[in-house]
Design an enzyme around this catalytic site. Structure first.
Site, short mmCIF file in Angstrom:
data_model
loop_
_atom_site.label_atom_id
_atom_site.label_comp_id
_atom_site.label_asym_id
_atom_site.label_seq_id
_atom_site.Cartn_x
_atom_site.Cartn_y
_atom_site.Cartn_z
N LYS A 15 0.83 -1.22 0.00
CA LYS A 15 0.00 0.00 0.00
C LYS A 15 0.87 1.27 0.00
CE LYS A 15 -2.06 -1.21 3.87
NZ LYS A 15 -1.34 -2.48 4.11
N ARG A 51 -9.95 0.32 8.56
CA ARG A 51 -9.48 -1.03 8.90
C ARG A 51 -10.53 -1.82 9.66
NH1 ARG A 51 -3.57 0.14 8.78
NH2 ARG A 51 -2.41 -1.74 9.25
N ARG A 102 11.46 -5.48 4.96
CA ARG A 102 11.17 -4.06 4.75
C ARG A 102 12.16 -3.17 5.51
NH1 ARG A 102 5.19 -1.80 5.43
NH2 ARG A 102 5.29 -2.78 7.49
N ARG A 144 11.21 -1.37 11.02
CA ARG A 144 10.13 -1.03 11.95
C ARG A 144 10.06 -2.04 13.08
NH1 ARG A 144 4.80 0.22 8.50
NH2 ARG A 144 3.94 -0.99 10.21
N ARG A 168 -0.41 -9.15 13.40
CA ARG A 168 -1.03 -8.17 12.49
C ARG A 168 -1.80 -8.86 11.37
NH1 ARG A 168 4.21 -5.50 11.02
NH2 ARG A 168 3.09 -4.21 9.53
P1 ADP Z 1 1.18 -1.83 7.51
O1 ADP Z 1 1.46 -0.82 6.43
O2 ADP Z 1 2.31 -2.76 7.70
O3 ADP Z 1 -0.13 -2.50 7.36
P2 ADP Z 1 0.58 0.45 9.16
O4 ADP Z 1 1.74 1.37 9.09
O5 ADP Z 1 -0.59 0.77 8.31
O6 ADP Z 1 1.10 -1.02 8.88
O7 ADP Z 1 0.05 0.34 10.66
C1 ADP Z 1 0.92 0.10 11.73
C2 ADP Z 1 0.11 -0.01 13.02
O8 ADP Z 1 -0.57 1.24 13.26
C3 ADP Z 1 -1.00 -1.06 13.00
O9 ADP Z 1 -0.52 -2.34 13.36
C4 ADP Z 1 -1.96 -0.48 14.05
O10 ADP Z 1 -1.51 -0.72 15.37
C5 ADP Z 1 -1.86 1.02 13.81
N1 ADP Z 1 -2.87 1.48 12.83
C6 ADP Z 1 -2.64 2.02 11.60
N2 ADP Z 1 -3.79 2.34 10.99
C7 ADP Z 1 -4.79 2.02 11.85
C8 ADP Z 1 -6.21 2.08 11.80
N3 ADP Z 1 -6.86 2.57 10.72
N4 ADP Z 1 -6.91 1.66 12.89
C9 ADP Z 1 -6.28 1.18 13.97
N5 ADP Z 1 -4.96 1.07 14.08
C10 ADP Z 1 -4.20 1.48 13.04
P1 ADP Z 2 2.20 -1.92 3.20
O1 ADP Z 2 2.18 -0.41 3.21
O2 ADP Z 2 0.99 -2.50 2.52
O3 ADP Z 2 2.41 -2.51 4.55
P2 ADP Z 2 4.77 -1.61 1.85
O4 ADP Z 2 4.47 -0.75 0.67
O5 ADP Z 2 5.44 -1.01 3.01
O6 ADP Z 2 3.43 -2.39 2.30
O7 ADP Z 2 5.65 -2.84 1.30
C1 ADP Z 2 6.16 -3.83 2.19
C2 ADP Z 2 7.56 -4.26 1.71
O8 ADP Z 2 7.44 -4.97 0.48
C3 ADP Z 2 8.53 -3.11 1.45
O9 ADP Z 2 9.82 -3.51 1.85
C4 ADP Z 2 8.47 -2.91 -0.06
O10 ADP Z 2 9.72 -2.43 -0.57
C5 ADP Z 2 8.18 -4.32 -0.56
N1 ADP Z 2 7.33 -4.35 -1.76
C6 ADP Z 2 6.31 -3.49 -2.08
N2 ADP Z 2 5.75 -3.84 -3.26
C7 ADP Z 2 6.42 -4.95 -3.69
C8 ADP Z 2 6.32 -5.78 -4.85
N3 ADP Z 2 5.40 -5.56 -5.80
N4 ADP Z 2 7.17 -6.83 -4.94
C9 ADP Z 2 8.10 -7.06 -3.98
N5 ADP Z 2 8.25 -6.31 -2.87
C10 ADP Z 2 7.43 -5.26 -2.73
#
Ligand code: ADP
Ligand code: ADP
Ligand code: ZN
Length: 221
Positions: free
Chosen positions: A13, A88, A127, A160, A171
């Site tokens: 994302k 979410r 990541r 992270r 998660r």
């Molecule tokens: P990822 O991109 O790996 O899914 P995020 O950066 O979006 O992780 O979220 C990291 C953490 O922040 C989540 O595990 C949760 O604890 C909190 N968080 C983020 N967005 C939300 C949301 N919309 N509602 C509740 N908690 C959230």
């Molecule tokens: P999210 O925001 O959904 O948690 P991220 O965009 O942070 O996901 O991506 C998670 C990890 O996967 C990062 O290290 C990113 O560089 C890698 N990644 C993202 N898109 C791809 C892809 N299409 N193929 C392989 N790795 C990817």
């Protein structure tokens, strides 16, 4: 365009949002980034959110919903936004719809990025994020030119604290329980676009852009 990016942790994302915000000229609003910033600044919200985030649990709906409502009121959201990581839960989705309805607006689409679980674990464990500019890397799939250093700003890359094996599985379980039900929620409202998140980031971006442009044209006609 008012878009929500949906998908499990690691689906890509944040990576996609970096490109999509430029293509569509809308701000990228990541609730994860906003919460991490609040934790770092030790604000009231940050101090409340920290324990949930450390465990991989969701921060309570009312806290996150208030934070997003405030962010959406800023002037840069007038022509649209790209929400990443929100909504979410069903409660958050209802709150978002209500918030938009207040100003006579609604979402244009919800993009769900789908990636098999094994790939998610691999993506999350490798990541790396730039401490300075937030740029995203992957140890194997998208390594920086110099290990541990950001290509764009020379900032230090870090992992992270919630990208460890234990928190990742928590998660993913939270996603299945609380967030996956949003797929039928948005499907029922004819807003859902399901996108295959496998392949290179460029391939995934192509799929999303083509889908959103078609949706945009349909809305206009
Ligand atoms: P990822 O991109 O790996 O899914 P995020 O950066 O979006 O992780 O979220 C990291 C953490 O922040 C989540 O595990 C949760 O604890 C909190 N968080 C983020 N967005 C939300 C949301 N919309 N509602 C509740 N908690 C959230
Ligand atoms: P999210 O925001 O959904 O948690 P991220 O965009 O942070 O996901 O991506 C998670 C990890 O996967 C990062 O290290 C990113 O560089 C890698 N990644 C993202 N898109 C791809 C892809 N299409 N193929 C392989 N790795 C990817
Ligand atoms: Zn950087």
């Amino acid at each position: 365009m008012r878009i929500v990016l949906l998908g499990p942790p690691g689906a890509g994302k944040g990576t996609q949002a970096q490109t999509l915000k430029q293509i569509f000229g809308i701000p990228h609003i990541s609730t994860g980034d906003l919460l991490r910033q609040a934790v770092k600044e030790e604000t009231n919200l940050g101090n409340q959110a920290r324990a949930y985030m450390d465990k991989g649990e969701l921060v309570p709906d009312e806290l996150v919903t208030a934070m997003v409502a405030e962010r959406l009121q800023r002037s840069d959201c007038a022509s649209g936004f790209l929400l990443d990581g929100f909504s979410r839960t069903i409660a958050q989705a209802d709150a978002l719809a209500e918030e938009l309805a207040h100003s006579g607006k609604k979402l244009d689409g919800v993009v769900s990025i789908m990636v098999p679980r094994a790939d998610l674990v691999e993506r999350l464990s490798g990541r790396r994020v730039c401490r300075e500019c937030g740029a995203m890397y992957h140890e194997r799939f998208d390594p920086p030119k110099r290990a541990g250093v950001c290509d764009k700003c020379q900032g230090v890359l870090y992992q992270r604290s919630d990208d460890n094996a234990e928190t990742v599985s928590a998660r993913l379980a939270v996603y299945e329980r609380a967030t996956a039900p949003l797929l039928s929620y948005y499907r029922d409202r004819a807003l859902l676009y399901e996108i295959d998140g496998r392949g290179t980031p460029e391939e995934v971006c192509q799929r999303i852009t083509a889908t959103l442009k078609t949706a945009q044209a349909a809305h206009r006609s």
